[in-house]
Design an enzyme around this catalytic site. Structure first.
Site, PDB file in Angstrom:
ATOM      1  CG  ASP A  68      -0.346  -0.610   2.501  1.00  0.00           C
ATOM      2  OD1 ASP A  68       0.941  -0.520   2.691  1.00  0.00           O
ATOM      3  OD2 ASP A  68      -1.070  -1.055   3.314  1.00  0.00           O
ATOM      4  CG  ASN A 137      -8.845  -2.118  12.330  1.00  0.00           C
ATOM      5  OD1 ASN A 137      -7.903  -2.791  11.513  1.00  0.00           O
ATOM      6  ND2 ASN A 137      -9.271  -0.733  11.659  1.00  0.00           N
TER       7      ASN A 137
HETATM    8  C1  F6R Z   1       1.214  -1.441   6.006  1.00  0.00           C
HETATM    9  C2  F6R Z   1      -0.045  -2.213   6.427  1.00  0.00           C
HETATM   10  C3  F6R Z   1      -0.476  -2.351   7.627  1.00  0.00           C
HETATM   11  C4  F6R Z   1       0.206  -2.792   8.850  1.00  0.00           C
HETATM   12  C5  F6R Z   1      -0.427  -2.508   9.922  1.00  0.00           C
HETATM   13  C6  F6R Z   1       0.231  -2.932  11.160  1.00  0.00           C
HETATM   14  O1  F6R Z   1       1.905  -1.890   4.696  1.00  0.00           O
HETATM   15  O2  F6R Z   1      -0.182  -2.720   5.262  1.00  0.00           O
HETATM   16  O3  F6R Z   1      -1.681  -3.322   7.421  1.00  0.00           O
HETATM   17  O4  F6R Z   1       0.817  -3.899   8.691  1.00  0.00           O
HETATM   18  O5  F6R Z   1      -1.247  -1.499  10.153  1.00  0.00           O
HETATM   19  O6  F6R Z   1       1.075  -1.867  11.372  1.00  0.00           O
HETATM   20  P1  F6R Z   1       2.202  -1.865  12.454  1.00  0.00           P
HETATM   21  O7  F6R Z   1       3.218  -2.750  12.224  1.00  0.00           O
HETATM   22  O8  F6R Z   1       2.718  -0.358  12.746  1.00  0.00           O
HETATM   23  O9  F6R Z   1       1.446  -2.096  13.868  1.00  0.00           O
END
Ligand code: F6R
Length: 264
Positions: A68, A137
């Site tokens: 993303d 979430n």
């Molecule tokens: C980022 C993504 C998100 C993160 C998720 C967890 O490319 O795809 O789904 O993997 O928001 O983020 P963290 O690791 O910062 O808790």
């Protein structure tokens, strides 16, 4: 059911994730890897850089596609995922920059950009291994709860809780993006293998819902239950709410997967 590997601590879970990426690259130096951003992945990329250097493993043949990118941020914006990936990984290994792909957040027509990104993944032969984090979430990529389980790369509005969680990466007073281009859940499911890493107690509830709850758009990560080659690496905190934790630990003591070397 996914293979669930519960590690004694975060460092071990992180190292195991990096080792698995490296094993995939060793087995196929021209692999197509799906990458993720987020705090969870930062130590993974640090470990991957170190291990690639130690073992002399080249990454020059890889092609990568990130999950993303924020809409509205140019690739050279300090908080864009492009800049983040360059800083954390790509600038430190020998992969040519033009073999690393992220959606362009500043594209004049984000919908077309999303459509083209999906086509680029297809043209590259599809993703061999997709790395995933999980949101508190239950989101994967930026597929927030209620995302279609068949969705393809497209524009998504971020949930308020996601915007708040991401705010830590932005300066005071800086506008935190509200939309992203993200691979869809259907896109992610087309990857030949999935590798999810979750660490810390902030993820415990989402991990339990994803792995042991119903498969539902209310918890997008629950779709992993339908993938034939999904592995989930957890530390103790992220595993804390799992009902069948003892069972997973009996099968894979200390998070070790006996047959991993044969399957890489
Ligand atoms: C980022 C993504 C998100 C993160 C998720 C967890 O490319 O795809 O789904 O993997 O928001 O983020 P963290 O690791 O910062 O808790």
């Amino acid at each position: 059911m996914a293979t669930i590997l519960i590690h004694p601590d975060t460092a071990s879970a992180t190292r195991a994730t990096a080792e698995r990426l490296l094993a995939t690259i060793r087995a196929n130096p021209a692999a197509v890897l799906g990458m993720a951003t987020g705090g969870t992945m930062e130590p993974v990329y640090t470990a991957l850089i170190a291990r690639a250097a130690e073992t002399g493993q080249s990454l020059a043949g890889l092609h990568t596609f990130n999950l993303d990118e924020y809409i509205g941020l140019a690739g050279d914006h300090p908080q864009s995922y492009r800049t983040t990936m360059d800083r954390l990984l790509f600038d430190h290994v020998d992969i040519p920059h033009d073999q690393t792909h992220l959606p362009r957040g500043d594209a004049t027509d984000p919908a077309t950009e999303a459509f083209d990104y999906e086509a680029q993944i297809e043209a590259a032969g599809g993703i061999d291994l997709q790395l995933l984090g999980i949101g508190a979430n239950g989101h994967v990529g930026f597929n927030e709860p209620s995302s279609s389980l068949a969705s393809r790369t497209r524009i998504k509005r971020l949930a308020r809780s996601t915007i708040e969680a991401n705010a830590r990466f932005f300066g005071a007073g800086e506008q935190v993006p509200t939309h992203a281009i993200t691979m869809g859940i259907g896109t992610i499911m087309k990857a030949r293998r999935l590798l999810m890493l979750a660490t810390g107690n902030g993820k415990a509830e989402a991990v339990a819902a994803a792995l042991e709850g119903p498969v539902t758009a209310s918890c997008p990560a629950s779709i992993l239950q339908f993938h034939p080659e999904a592995t989930v690496i957890l530390d103790q905190e992220a595993a804390a709410e799992l009902k069948w934790r003892d069972f997973y630990e009996d099968i894979h003591p200390g998070g070790q997967e006996v047959y991993f070397a044969d399957r890489s």
